[in-house]
Write a protein that holds these residues in place. Structure first.
Motif, PDB file in Angstrom:
ATOM      1  N   UNK A  90       0.819  -1.209   0.000  1.00  0.00           N
ATOM      2  CA  UNK A  90       0.000   0.000   0.000  1.00  0.00           C
ATOM      3  C   UNK A  90       0.858   1.266   0.000  1.00  0.00           C
ATOM      4  N   UNK A  91       2.035   1.187   0.655  1.00  0.00           N
ATOM      5  CA  UNK A  91       2.899   2.379   0.770  1.00  0.00           C
ATOM      6  C   UNK A  91       3.500   2.775  -0.569  1.00  0.00           C
ATOM      7  N   UNK A  92       3.654   1.809  -1.468  1.00  0.00           N
ATOM      8  CA  UNK A  92       4.203   2.113  -2.789  1.00  0.00           C
ATOM      9  C   UNK A  92       5.714   2.010  -2.793  1.00  0.00           C
ATOM     10  N   UNK A  93       6.245   1.741  -3.987  1.00  0.00           N
ATOM     11  CA  UNK A  93       7.692   1.515  -4.121  1.00  0.00           C
ATOM     12  C   UNK A  93       8.498   2.755  -3.735  1.00  0.00           C
ATOM     13  N   UNK A  94       9.606   2.523  -3.073  1.00  0.00           N
ATOM     14  CA  UNK A  94      10.535   3.627  -2.782  1.00  0.00           C
ATOM     15  C   UNK A  94      10.211   4.383  -1.509  1.00  0.00           C
ATOM     16  N   UNK A  95       8.953   4.316  -1.060  1.00  0.00           N
ATOM     17  CA  UNK A  95       8.559   5.110   0.112  1.00  0.00           C
ATOM     18  C   UNK A  95       9.312   4.671   1.353  1.00  0.00           C
ATOM     19  N   UNK A  96       9.695   3.388   1.393  1.00  0.00           N
ATOM     20  CA  UNK A  96      10.315   2.859   2.604  1.00  0.00           C
ATOM     21  C   UNK A  96      11.829   2.733   2.438  1.00  0.00           C
ATOM     22  N   UNK A  97      12.282   2.223   1.275  1.00  0.00           N
ATOM     23  CA  UNK A  97      13.732   2.000   1.111  1.00  0.00           C
ATOM     24  C   UNK A  97      14.503   3.317   1.229  1.00  0.00           C
ATOM     25  N   UNK A  98      13.931   4.361   0.675  1.00  0.00           N
ATOM     26  CA  UNK A  98      14.649   5.631   0.661  1.00  0.00           C
ATOM     27  C   UNK A  98      13.697   6.747   1.113  1.00  0.00           C
ATOM     28  N   UNK A  99      13.319   6.732   2.404  1.00  0.00           N
ATOM     29  CA  UNK A  99      12.293   7.681   2.843  1.00  0.00           C
ATOM     30  C   UNK A  99      12.804   9.125   2.841  1.00  0.00           C
ATOM     31  N   UNK A 100      11.929  10.057   2.554  1.00  0.00           N
ATOM     32  CA  UNK A 100      12.303  11.472   2.599  1.00  0.00           C
ATOM     33  C   UNK A 100      12.790  11.804   4.006  1.00  0.00           C
ATOM     34  N   UNK A 101      14.014  12.361   4.124  1.00  0.00           N
ATOM     35  CA  UNK A 101      14.494  12.709   5.474  1.00  0.00           C
ATOM     36  C   UNK A 101      13.602  13.793   6.097  1.00  0.00           C
ATOM     37  N   UNK A 102      13.653  13.888   7.418  1.00  0.00           N
ATOM     38  CA  UNK A 102      12.921  14.965   8.095  1.00  0.00           C
ATOM     39  C   UNK A 102      11.706  14.458   8.836  1.00  0.00           C
ATOM     40  N   UNK A 103      11.047  15.400   9.503  1.00  0.00           N
ATOM     41  CA  UNK A 103      10.008  15.022  10.458  1.00  0.00           C
ATOM     42  C   UNK A 103       8.609  15.364   9.947  1.00  0.00           C
ATOM     43  N   UNK A 104       8.501  15.622   8.616  1.00  0.00           N
ATOM     44  CA  UNK A 104       7.180  15.930   8.058  1.00  0.00           C
ATOM     45  C   UNK A 104       6.358  14.639   7.935  1.00  0.00           C
ATOM     46  N   UNK A 135       5.005  15.845  23.025  1.00  0.00           N
ATOM     47  CA  UNK A 135       4.678  14.726  22.129  1.00  0.00           C
ATOM     48  C   UNK A 135       4.648  15.133  20.665  1.00  0.00           C
ATOM     49  N   UNK A 136       5.357  14.371  19.887  1.00  0.00           N
ATOM     50  CA  UNK A 136       5.280  14.470  18.431  1.00  0.00           C
ATOM     51  C   UNK A 136       5.556  13.061  17.913  1.00  0.00           C
ATOM     52  N   UNK A 137       4.710  12.523  17.031  1.00  0.00           N
ATOM     53  CA  UNK A 137       4.927  11.134  16.621  1.00  0.00           C
ATOM     54  C   UNK A 137       6.045  10.972  15.585  1.00  0.00           C
ATOM     55  N   UNK A 138       6.689   9.827  15.625  1.00  0.00           N
ATOM     56  CA  UNK A 138       7.668   9.468  14.591  1.00  0.00           C
ATOM     57  C   UNK A 138       6.946   9.325  13.249  1.00  0.00           C
ATOM     58  N   UNK A 139       7.422   9.982  12.193  1.00  0.00           N
ATOM     59  CA  UNK A 139       6.791   9.772  10.883  1.00  0.00           C
ATOM     60  C   UNK A 139       6.844   8.292  10.474  1.00  0.00           C
ATOM     61  N   UNK A 140       5.731   7.818   9.941  1.00  0.00           N
ATOM     62  CA  UNK A 140       5.568   6.380   9.661  1.00  0.00           C
ATOM     63  C   UNK A 140       6.649   5.834   8.738  1.00  0.00           C
ATOM     64  N   UNK A 141       7.095   6.618   7.744  1.00  0.00           N
ATOM     65  CA  UNK A 141       8.058   6.066   6.770  1.00  0.00           C
ATOM     66  C   UNK A 141       9.366   5.681   7.458  1.00  0.00           C
ATOM     67  N   UNK A 142       9.777   6.474   8.474  1.00  0.00           N
ATOM     68  CA  UNK A 142      11.027   6.163   9.171  1.00  0.00           C
ATOM     69  C   UNK A 142      10.867   4.888  10.003  1.00  0.00           C
ATOM     70  N   UNK A 143       9.733   4.787  10.669  1.00  0.00           N
ATOM     71  CA  UNK A 143       9.500   3.603  11.510  1.00  0.00           C
ATOM     72  C   UNK A 143       9.417   2.344  10.647  1.00  0.00           C
ATOM     73  N   UNK A 144       8.724   2.436   9.507  1.00  0.00           N
ATOM     74  CA  UNK A 144       8.612   1.255   8.637  1.00  0.00           C
ATOM     75  C   UNK A 144       9.974   0.856   8.086  1.00  0.00           C
ATOM     76  N   UNK A 145      10.813   1.832   7.799  1.00  0.00           N
ATOM     77  CA  UNK A 145      12.155   1.500   7.298  1.00  0.00           C
ATOM     78  C   UNK A 145      12.937   0.740   8.368  1.00  0.00           C
ATOM     79  N   UNK A 146      12.800   1.171   9.615  1.00  0.00           N
ATOM     80  CA  UNK A 146      13.472   0.454  10.710  1.00  0.00           C
ATOM     81  C   UNK A 146      12.955  -0.985  10.782  1.00  0.00           C
TER      82      UNK A 146
END
Ligand code: SAM
Length: 289
Positions: A90-104, A135-146
């Motif tokens: 569902x996340x689509x190719x590339x979204x996880x392997x090379x996530x956009x850096x930053x906290x957006x 409180x500020x949540x971890x962006x999902x793409x970073x967590x999924x990459x981990x």
């Protein structure tokens, strides 16, 4: 698209049946973004506004059905590996392997919070002491990459130090099968995270209301810090985690400014070199003689 009228743009979306396919989450997120922008245009006619609002409601309903079907899969004990595959698709190719850096944030955060059905806390959190970070949540793409990196093993005990509303421990347990513990000072957040774990039958994700300076950390094999505090408070808690590392090898994942502080610790080695800025870095403890 600049030369198309609002009617023509809306017709392009309305005539695209793929938007109704549950698995086309990214395409739908893009269409919903466009609709939000177009709906703000001042010269939109009442009939167009009605049609665009209806289409937006239809697309949102497809998303809600998708979130509910994944929730049912979690509740019925679908394996972490199968759930992870579904979410990656569902996340689509590339979204996880090379996530956009930053906290957006991006549509992946909507997907995961739709699955968790986290609500906004009704009561305001208590004021924090100096050096404690709100409180500020971890962006999902970073967590999924981990999670995809495989550094969290199913037999790890994952401790999120300053877990907020708890989505990190919930998703770690859901998608790796590891036991996870959220340690959080704010009782309102802890109660909401516990409720979410109960609703999803995620019994291996637990939450304790405690100050990280005194919380029980002895079970942890994998710690996570999204900069929950700074300065001397961070130094104190790091020293407590260091004590744990004297008995066994541990890993620590970090996000945000605390990464630079962990990178200076002689008892830790970063698994990525140099430690990443704007993404999660994983460190492992080394025995010093
Ligand atoms: C930046 S948020 C991170 C939330 C979560 N770990 C995540 O990544 O989505 C920091 C959290 O640490 C909590 N916190 C701050 N000081 C704390 C302390 N001394 N003990 C426990 N939690 C604390 C805050 O209440 C907040 O929820």
């Amino acid at each position: 698209m600049m030369h198309l009228s609002l009617e023509e743009r809306l017709a392009l979306l309305s005539d695209d049946p793929s938007l109704m396919e549950p698995e086309q989450f990214c395409k739908r997120a893009d269409a919903l973004d466009k609709l939000d922008i177009w709906l703000a245009e001042p010269d939109a006619q009442p009939q167009w506004l009605e049609d665009a609002t209806r289409l937006r409601g239809t697309l949102e309903a497809v998303n809600v059905a998708l979130y509910n079907s994944i929730r049912e899969a979690v509740q019925s004990g679908t394996t972490p590996a199968a759930l992870l595959q579904q979410i990656l698709k569902l996340a689509g190719e590339g979204a996880i392997e090379n996530p956009t850096p930053g906290l957006s944030f991006d549509p992946l955060d909507d997907l995961l919070s739709g699955i968790l059905q986290m609500e906004e806390p009704k009561a305001s959190p208590a004021p924090l002491e100096p050096e404690m970070v709100f409180y500020q949540p971890t962006p999902a793409r970073h967590l999924l990459r981990l999670i995809v990196s495989g550094t969290i093993q199913p037999d790890d005990v994952f401790i999120d130090v300053g877990s907020g509303l708890g989505h990190v421990p919930l998703l770690v347990t859901m998608l790796t099968g590891a036991r996870s513990i959220g340690v959080e000072l704010e009782p309102v957040y802890v109660a909401m995270a516990q409720q979410c774990a109960r609703n999803l039958h995620l019994h291996k994700a637990t939450f304790v209301q405690a100050d990280a300076r005194t919380a029980y950390l002895s079970q942890g094999t994998f710690f996570y810090l999204y900069t929950p505090f700074t300065g001397s408070l961070l130094a104190d808690v790091l020293e407590r985690i260091h004590t744990q590392a004297m008995n066994r090898q541990i890993k620590i994942a970090t996000l945000g400014p605390c990464t630079a502080i962990l990178a200076e610790q002689p008892w830790l080695a970063a698994l990525t070199s140099p430690p990443e800025n704007g993404r999660i870095t994983v460190f492992e403890s080394i025995q010093l003689n």
